[in-house]
Design a protein around this motif. Sequence first.
Motif, PDB file in Angstrom:
ATOM      1  N   PRO A  52     -16.594   9.871   5.241  1.00  0.00           N
ATOM      2  CA  PRO A  52     -15.285  10.005   5.850  1.00  0.00           C
ATOM      3  C   PRO A  52     -14.374  10.876   5.003  1.00  0.00           C
ATOM      4  CG  PRO A  52     -15.628   7.774   5.050  1.00  0.00           C
ATOM      5  CD  PRO A  52     -16.931   8.485   4.953  1.00  0.00           C
ATOM      6  N   CYS A  53     -13.372  11.462   5.658  1.00  0.00           N
ATOM      7  CA  CYS A  53     -12.515  12.397   4.936  1.00  0.00           C
ATOM      8  C   CYS A  53     -11.747  11.686   3.846  1.00  0.00           C
ATOM      9  CB  CYS A  53     -11.551  13.110   5.880  1.00  0.00           C
ATOM     10  SG  CYS A  53     -10.206  12.082   6.479  1.00  0.00           S
ATOM     11  N   CYS A  54     -11.618  10.414   3.928  1.00  0.00           N
ATOM     12  CA  CYS A  54     -10.898   9.685   2.916  1.00  0.00           C
ATOM     13  C   CYS A  54     -11.406   8.249   2.902  1.00  0.00           C
ATOM     14  CB  CYS A  54      -9.398   9.672   3.193  1.00  0.00           C
ATOM     15  SG  CYS A  54      -8.998   8.986   4.804  1.00  0.00           S
ATOM     16  N   SER A  55     -11.240   7.635   1.795  1.00  0.00           N
ATOM     17  CA  SER A  55     -11.539   6.210   1.741  1.00  0.00           C
ATOM     18  C   SER A  55     -10.488   5.465   2.543  1.00  0.00           C
ATOM     19  CB  SER A  55     -11.522   5.739   0.295  1.00  0.00           C
ATOM     20  OG  SER A  55     -11.518   4.335   0.253  1.00  0.00           O
ATOM     21  N   LYS A  56     -10.924   4.654   3.453  1.00  0.00           N
ATOM     22  CA  LYS A  56      -9.981   3.968   4.319  1.00  0.00           C
ATOM     23  C   LYS A  56      -9.178   2.920   3.548  1.00  0.00           C
ATOM     24  CE  LYS A  56     -11.354   6.193   7.960  1.00  0.00           C
ATOM     25  NZ  LYS A  56     -10.489   7.188   8.605  1.00  0.00           N
ATOM     26  N   VAL A  57      -9.722   2.496   2.439  1.00  0.00           N
ATOM     27  CA  VAL A  57      -9.052   1.445   1.670  1.00  0.00           C
ATOM     28  C   VAL A  57      -7.872   2.040   0.912  1.00  0.00           C
ATOM     29  CG1 VAL A  57      -9.350  -0.291  -0.119  1.00  0.00           C
ATOM     30  CG2 VAL A  57     -11.224   0.218   1.462  1.00  0.00           C
TER      31      VAL A  57
ATOM     32  N   ARG B 289      -2.284   9.101   1.097  1.00  0.00           N
ATOM     33  CA  ARG B 289      -2.646   9.650   2.407  1.00  0.00           C
ATOM     34  C   ARG B 289      -3.979  10.357   2.293  1.00  0.00           C
ATOM     35  NH1 ARG B 289       0.550   8.502   7.072  1.00  0.00           N
ATOM     36  NH2 ARG B 289       2.603   7.909   6.311  1.00  0.00           N
ATOM     37  N   CYS B 290      -4.633  10.521   3.400  1.00  0.00           N
ATOM     38  CA  CYS B 290      -5.850  11.316   3.362  1.00  0.00           C
ATOM     39  C   CYS B 290      -5.483  12.795   3.461  1.00  0.00           C
ATOM     40  CB  CYS B 290      -6.814  10.919   4.478  1.00  0.00           C
ATOM     41  SG  CYS B 290      -6.383  11.530   6.097  1.00  0.00           S
ATOM     42  N   GLY B 291      -6.399  13.624   3.046  1.00  0.00           N
ATOM     43  CA  GLY B 291      -6.132  15.054   3.014  1.00  0.00           C
ATOM     44  C   GLY B 291      -5.803  15.639   4.368  1.00  0.00           C
TER      45      GLY B 291
ATOM     46  N   LYS C 222      -4.365  12.874  -3.942  1.00  0.00           N
ATOM     47  CA  LYS C 222      -4.482  12.220  -5.244  1.00  0.00           C
ATOM     48  C   LYS C 222      -3.695  12.985  -6.291  1.00  0.00           C
ATOM     49  CE  LYS C 222      -7.969  10.269  -8.342  1.00  0.00           C
ATOM     50  NZ  LYS C 222      -9.427  10.098  -8.588  1.00  0.00           N
ATOM     51  N   ARG C 223      -3.833  14.302  -6.235  1.00  0.00           N
ATOM     52  CA  ARG C 223      -3.115  15.118  -7.219  1.00  0.00           C
ATOM     53  C   ARG C 223      -1.608  14.986  -7.055  1.00  0.00           C
ATOM     54  NH1 ARG C 223      -4.219  20.384  -5.867  1.00  0.00           N
ATOM     55  NH2 ARG C 223      -5.692  19.947  -4.203  1.00  0.00           N
ATOM     56  N   ALA C 224      -1.193  14.853  -5.792  1.00  0.00           N
ATOM     57  CA  ALA C 224       0.243  14.780  -5.525  1.00  0.00           C
ATOM     58  C   ALA C 224       0.780  13.362  -5.648  1.00  0.00           C
ATOM     59  CB  ALA C 224       0.527  15.334  -4.133  1.00  0.00           C
ATOM     60  N   GLY C 225      -0.119  12.412  -5.725  1.00  0.00           N
ATOM     61  CA  GLY C 225       0.321  11.026  -5.822  1.00  0.00           C
ATOM     62  C   GLY C 225       0.687  10.408  -4.495  1.00  0.00           C
TER      63      GLY C 225
END
Length: 315
Positions: free
Chosen positions: A17-22, A60-62, A54-57
Amino acid sequence: MKKPILLGTSTATSRTPCCSKVGIKKGPWTAEEDEVLANYIKIEGGGRWRTLPKRAGLLRCGKSCRLRWMNYLRPTVKRGHIAPDEEDLILRLHRLLGNRSSLPDIHNHDAYFRVPSKKARYEYMNCKIKGSYTVNISRWALIAGRIPGRTDNEIKNYWNTHLSKNLISQGIDPRTHKPLNPVSHGSSQANQDDDDDVPESNPNPPSSFKSSELMGEKTNSMDTTNLESHQIYQHQQEVGDDCMGQPSSSGNGGDLVENGNEDHMFSLFLDSLITDNQQQQQQSNNGDLWEAEIMFPMVEFGNPQNYFNHHQQHP
DNA sequence: AATTATCCCAACCGCAGCTAC
DNA sequence: AGTAGCTGCGGTTGGGATAAT
């Protein structure tokens, strides 16, 4: 309804998935999140969306970040109502471009009226030049690319909520721009295609309309001197993927200079289509779209250059 | 004023082709 | 050659806003 996940496909099984849902936040963005994202992109630039949150803090998913930036936070995004001239341009471009399923198979002109394969469709929509330079010319993005400050999502929403309904109320199929009840216009035309699901965008496709002639829509510049005095046309440069000047993964920053001539040519070609389409509508009894469609003269022109030359000779 | 229906749009989702490895 | 990850698109949805009853 949501489409079922095709677990049998290679992409579905191998893709994470594009992001971890957790721990990932969904739903409307807050002002604080907007500020964080905008500030980060202002400093670091966009792109690399998967790792950007993640870099921006941001939690949200990308994809969500990209969408928020592209459709809302970008400085060039224009808010507010769609103007009548913008609406008119959307209508005309939609007529010209048709539905996604009606895009011609450029590698098999005989199959022009059939639904092209996804592969062919992709190649048409993302014209690959010299193996390294791809330009996305998908329908909504292409339309949005002609209207400064408007996003493909906005255009799509406006189409679905306003324009398509308007057309239906006028008895016009918003998918094909042809009458919903074709009987009144002659059965021979209306029933010429056995496949009801396939719109008949351009009955006579240009014979040499190949991918190398379809390019640069979103990033090109253009000469508007010979075009109608439509303010919209003059700001196309703003439209490009403005990911802070970073080349996209598909290599938009590639051979722009090298392909500038073709790039320019396609832009002119498309403008010619728009202009011609408008003239056809004006000539067809207060904008009878059906008649204008029949009269659409692409058959006369073997390639975009010829088409454009014709328009210069016969403005 | 309260409830219901409809509209609208921001945001989500899955998909598919790309590139990188 | 095969696989994983990335990107961007079209289709769709959820819920807030507005209109109608």
